[in-house]
Structure formats: C-alpha cells, structure tokens
Motif scaffolding. Structure first.
Motif, PDB file in Angstrom:
ATOM      1  N   VAL A  39      35.645  38.646  39.356  1.00 56.77           N
ATOM      2  CA  VAL A  39      35.690  37.303  39.930  1.00 56.77           C
ATOM      3  C   VAL A  39      35.041  36.305  38.978  1.00 56.77           C
ATOM      4  N   ALA A  40      33.848  36.642  38.483  1.00 63.90           N
ATOM      5  CA  ALA A  40      33.118  35.717  37.597  1.00 63.90           C
ATOM      6  C   ALA A  40      32.080  36.508  36.818  1.00 63.90           C
ATOM      7  N   THR A  41      31.665  35.957  35.676  1.00 61.34           N
ATOM      8  CA  THR A  41      30.633  36.580  34.845  1.00 61.34           C
ATOM      9  C   THR A  41      29.653  35.514  34.369  1.00 61.34           C
ATOM     10  N   ASP A  42      28.420  35.938  34.196  1.00 62.60           N
ATOM     11  CA  ASP A  42      27.379  35.065  33.634  1.00 62.60           C
ATOM     12  C   ASP A  42      26.731  35.833  32.486  1.00 62.60           C
ATOM     13  N   ASN A  43      27.037  35.408  31.249  1.00 59.46           N
ATOM     14  CA  ASN A  43      26.610  36.134  30.064  1.00 59.46           C
ATOM     15  C   ASN A  43      25.434  35.434  29.401  1.00 59.46           C
ATOM     16  N   LEU A  44      24.537  36.242  28.845  1.00 60.68           N
ATOM     17  CA  LEU A  44      23.339  35.703  28.201  1.00 60.68           C
ATOM     18  C   LEU A  44      23.694  34.768  27.054  1.00 60.68           C
ATOM     19  N   HIS A  45      24.761  35.054  26.313  1.00 64.06           N
ATOM     20  CA  HIS A  45      25.117  34.269  25.131  1.00 64.06           C
ATOM     21  C   HIS A  45      26.272  33.302  25.382  1.00 64.06           C
ATOM     22  N   PHE A  46      27.179  33.650  26.278  1.00 65.53           N
ATOM     23  CA  PHE A  46      28.383  32.834  26.464  1.00 65.53           C
ATOM     24  C   PHE A  46      28.393  32.031  27.769  1.00 65.53           C
ATOM     25  N   GLY A  47      27.361  32.208  28.580  1.00 62.03           N
ATOM     26  CA  GLY A  47      27.248  31.403  29.788  1.00 62.03           C
ATOM     27  C   GLY A  47      28.148  31.896  30.928  1.00 62.03           C
ATOM     28  N   GLN A  48      28.405  30.972  31.872  1.00 61.89           N
ATOM     29  CA  GLN A  48      29.130  31.326  33.094  1.00 61.89           C
ATOM     30  C   GLN A  48      30.631  31.126  32.905  1.00 61.89           C
ATOM     31  N   ARG A  49      31.381  32.039  33.515  1.00 63.73           N
ATOM     32  CA  ARG A  49      32.834  31.963  33.436  1.00 63.73           C
ATOM     33  C   ARG A  49      33.432  32.518  34.724  1.00 63.73           C
ATOM     34  N   VAL A  50      34.380  31.745  35.296  1.00 66.00           N
ATOM     35  CA  VAL A  50      35.096  32.180  36.488  1.00 66.00           C
ATOM     36  C   VAL A  50      36.490  32.609  36.078  1.00 66.00           C
ATOM     37  N   ASP A  51      36.949  33.744  36.585  1.00 64.71           N
ATOM     38  CA  ASP A  51      38.287  34.222  36.253  1.00 64.71           C
ATOM     39  C   ASP A  51      39.321  33.176  36.665  1.00 64.71           C
ATOM     40  N   PRO A  52      40.351  32.937  35.822  1.00 66.57           N
ATOM     41  CA  PRO A  52      41.356  31.906  36.144  1.00 66.57           C
ATOM     42  C   PRO A  52      42.008  32.086  37.512  1.00 66.57           C
ATOM     43  N   TYR A  53      42.120  33.325  37.979  1.00 67.09           N
ATOM     44  CA  TYR A  53      42.733  33.570  39.288  1.00 67.09           C
ATOM     45  C   TYR A  53      41.910  32.935  40.403  1.00 67.09           C
ATOM     46  N   PHE A  54      40.588  32.844  40.214  1.00 63.49           N
ATOM     47  CA  PHE A  54      39.689  32.298  41.228  1.00 63.49           C
ATOM     48  C   PHE A  54      39.231  30.882  40.874  1.00 63.49           C
ATOM     49  N   SER A  55      39.865  30.277  39.895  1.00 66.52           N
ATOM     50  CA  SER A  55      39.474  28.923  39.485  1.00 66.52           C
ATOM     51  C   SER A  55      39.695  27.942  40.636  1.00 66.52           C
ATOM     52  N   GLY A  56      38.693  27.105  40.906  1.00 62.78           N
ATOM     53  CA  GLY A  56      38.754  26.161  42.022  1.00 62.78           C
ATOM     54  C   GLY A  56      38.400  26.780  43.353  1.00 62.78           C
ATOM     55  N   LYS A  57      38.296  28.081  43.378  1.00 66.80           N
ATOM     56  CA  LYS A  57      37.969  28.806  44.606  1.00 66.80           C
ATOM     57  C   LYS A  57      36.534  29.293  44.596  1.00 66.80           C
ATOM     58  N   VAL A  58      36.075  29.737  43.413  1.00 65.52           N
ATOM     59  CA  VAL A  58      34.741  30.326  43.272  1.00 65.52           C
ATOM     60  C   VAL A  58      33.971  29.556  42.215  1.00 65.52           C
ATOM     61  N   GLU A  59      32.687  29.373  42.443  1.00 61.40           N
ATOM     62  CA  GLU A  59      31.820  28.759  41.435  1.00 61.40           C
ATOM     63  C   GLU A  59      30.419  29.329  41.572  1.00 61.40           C
ATOM     64  N   PHE A  60      29.681  29.280  40.478  1.00 60.47           N
ATOM     65  CA  PHE A  60      28.294  29.733  40.507  1.00 60.47           C
ATOM     66  C   PHE A  60      27.430  28.670  41.187  1.00 60.47           C
ATOM     67  N   ARG A  61      26.448  29.148  41.926  1.00 62.68           N
ATOM     68  CA  ARG A  61      25.509  28.214  42.558  1.00 62.68           C
ATOM     69  C   ARG A  61      24.205  28.149  41.781  1.00 62.68           C
ATOM     70  N   ASP A  62      23.669  29.293  41.372  1.00 55.96           N
ATOM     71  CA  ASP A  62      22.400  29.327  40.639  1.00 55.96           C
ATOM     72  C   ASP A  62      22.643  29.694  39.183  1.00 55.96           C
ATOM     73  N   ALA A  63      21.906  29.055  38.301  1.00 62.40           N
ATOM     74  CA  ALA A  63      21.995  29.359  36.870  1.00 62.40           C
ATOM     75  C   ALA A  63      20.813  30.256  36.516  1.00 62.40           C
ATOM     76  N   GLY A  64      21.104  31.500  36.245  1.00 62.70           N
ATOM     77  CA  GLY A  64      20.032  32.442  35.906  1.00 62.70           C
ATOM     78  C   GLY A  64      20.534  33.856  36.019  1.00 62.70           C
ATOM     79  N   LEU A  65      20.039  34.700  35.174  1.00 59.07           N
ATOM     80  CA  LEU A  65      20.492  36.088  35.155  1.00 59.07           C
ATOM     81  C   LEU A  65      19.662  36.984  36.064  1.00 59.07           C
ATOM     82  N   GLN A  66      18.531  36.493  36.534  1.00 53.28           N
ATOM     83  CA  GLN A  66      17.718  37.284  37.462  1.00 53.28           C
ATOM     84  C   GLN A  66      18.138  37.030  38.922  1.00 53.28           C
ATOM     85  N   ASN A  67      18.615  35.828  39.176  1.00 53.14           N
ATOM     86  CA  ASN A  67      19.000  35.438  40.534  1.00 53.14           C
ATOM     87  C   ASN A  67      20.398  34.828  40.452  1.00 53.14           C
ATOM     88  N   SER A  68      21.402  35.562  40.882  1.00 56.24           N
ATOM     89  CA  SER A  68      22.789  35.124  40.738  1.00 56.24           C
ATOM     90  C   SER A  68      23.427  34.954  42.106  1.00 56.24           C
TER      91      SER A  68
END
Length: 299
Positions: free
Chosen positions: A69-98
C-alpha cells in the motif's frame, strides 16, 4: 530442495519468529479498527522500543498474497503505491511511529493490513490490524391503522453493516412484536420490526424505536399515537363533555319547573286563586326550559 529455496525458507521462518516476538513486545497497534462507510480510517503502528529502522512497509493482505500500500524509507522518504493514490496517505512522519489514513472507505477496503518495520539487526517486525466497516441507516418508523379502531400497527426498520438491532418501546405497555431481516446485495442487512399497539382512550401514547450496530452510537426516533376518538354514526366526532353539560341543564330546568308548579298548586289550594307573580314566574321558567332544551339538542 536447492540451496536458494532452503535459504528462503529459513529466512521466512526467521522473519515469522521475530515478527511474532515483535508483535507481543515491540509493536503497539490496534487489533481491530472500526470505521463507517464513507468516512476515513486510521491505522497506526508504534515501536515502543527504539530500533534502527530502514523502512516501514504497509501491506494489504489479499486471498492470493499481499499488496504493498505504502512505504516510508529512511533515504527515499514516503511513497504511496499508484493503485492507492488519492485513497491512502501517511499521517505521521517518522520511522518509529507510522500511521496511514484510508479515505472514503468502502467494502473493498475492509480486511487485514500489515505494518512491517525493516530493522537492523533484528530484521522484520510485523503487526496486523483488521479494518472492519460499519454503517447504519435509519430508523424508519411508520404507523398505520389496524382492522380495529382500538389498535394500530407500528413498523420500524433499519439497514446496516453488521445486522442492526431494532427495538420498539412503549411507555407503560408491553408491546409484542416480531422481527425479520434480509441481506442486501451490497452486504448490508435490513431488519424490520412490527408490533400491534392497543390505543388509549385517555391520553396519547408515545412509541419509540431504537436501532444500533456495534461501534455506533444508538439512534432512535419516536411517534405519538393519538387517543381513541369516539365517533357518531355519520362519522363525526362526539364531544361527550358538551352532551353531559346539556343533559345537566335540561334536568336542572325540569326540576325547577316542577318545583314552581308544585308551589303554585299549593298556593292555589291555600288561596283558591293564582297570583300574578306565580303566573309570571311560571311563564319565565317555561321559556328558560325551552331554550335550554334547544341548546342541549344542538350540542
């Protein structure tokens, strides 16, 4: 089994073991999240121990596998799969609390979601959350006349996911009712309840319908059932209070006339003649008696 397959099996068993351990002691999440159809759902995963996280991956578990659905990478940041674009988004920015937000949820969004923390040196830590949808439409309350004027039939229905409970309540009266349900093509269930209410002759009666599904506040509606109105043969309402007053006046007039006639009779016996005052009084009482009689008939 070749060496590559053996290594893949060992790795998957290692990830599964670590994941179960992590789920119990490292990751904090909700086992079940309930959301209303058309609203939004928030899925959260929190590492309660500080780890070196390289990537957080959110997946939806499907019958034939998983879909990212989505990934949050230490080097490349947050990314939502195109299939879920406009449907899903990250709320918190952080790798400890997602946490992710799923907007305008529908029945297609219902199911299990997995958050996976790729850490070093512990490997993958995984937790799973179940997204359940609910919806509630109603109550719809109707009243119709019965075959008997002293009774009315009360209907109440509601449609929801899961099947709603529908209850009819009447103050100071036990209401016997029957409940039926049927499943709709969209997965919702319609439940309707029918009861026969005996109407009161004195006061109006309030009927209340309550509907509810789990995780949703109680919803209710009410209606007032008027008291039974007595009717004359031609269908017009009878005002019993006016009749009682008219009859009382007629009886009072008859009693007064009788007393006056009796007094005049006794006076004639004593004096052997009518007095002018007695004649006038008698004439006046007769006129009053006739007027009261006419008023009583009009009422």
């Amino acid at each position: 089994m070749n060496d590559m397959a053996q290594r893949a099996l060992i790795l998957s068993l290692f990830v599964l073991t670590v994941s179960q351990k992590g789920l119990n002691s490292v990751i904090q999440t909700q086992k079940t999240v309930a959301a209303a159809v058309g609203e939004q759902a928030c899925l959260k995963c929190l590492l309660i121990q500080t780890k070196e996280v390289h990537q957080v991956t959110w997946q939806k578990i499907l019958p034939d596998g998983e879909r990212t659905v989505a990934t949050d990478n230490l080097h490349f940041g947050q990314r939502v799969d195109p299939y879920f674009s406009g449907k899903v988004e990250f709320r918190d920015a952080g790798l400890q609390n997602s946490s992710i937000v799923i907007r305008n949820v529908t029945e297609q969004d219902e199911g299990y979601y997995r958050c996976m923390f790729n850490t070093y040196p512990d490997g993958a830590l995984i937790a799973t959350t179940c997204l359940k949808l609910y919806e509630l439409h109603g109550p719809v309350l109707h009243v119709r006349e019965s075959n008997f004027s002293e009774e009315v039939v009360v209907f109440c229905s509601a449609t929801g996911r899961p099947a709603p409970t529908v209850t009819l309540n009447v103050l100071h009266q036990k209401l016997n009712f029957s409940t039926h349900s049927f499943k709709n093509t969209n997965g919702t269930v319609t439940v309707y309840t029918t009861g026969v209410l005996r109407r009161s002759y004195d006061n109006s009666t309030q009927v209340e319908c309550e509907v509810q599904v789990p995780s949703v506040p109680l919803k209710k509606d009410s209606v007032m059932i008027p008291a039974v109105q007595l009717s004359s043969e031609d269908g017009s309402k009878v005002d019993t209070g006016s009749n009682v007053v008219g009859i009382t006046l007629v009886i009072a007039a008859v009693v007064i006339v009788s007393l006056v006639v009796l007094l005049c009779f006794l006076r004639r016996k004593l004096l052997n003649r009518y007095s002018l005052q007695c004649k006038c009084l008698l004439f006046l009482i007769i006129i009053i008696f006739l007027l009261l009689t006419l008023c009583g008939c009009d009422d």
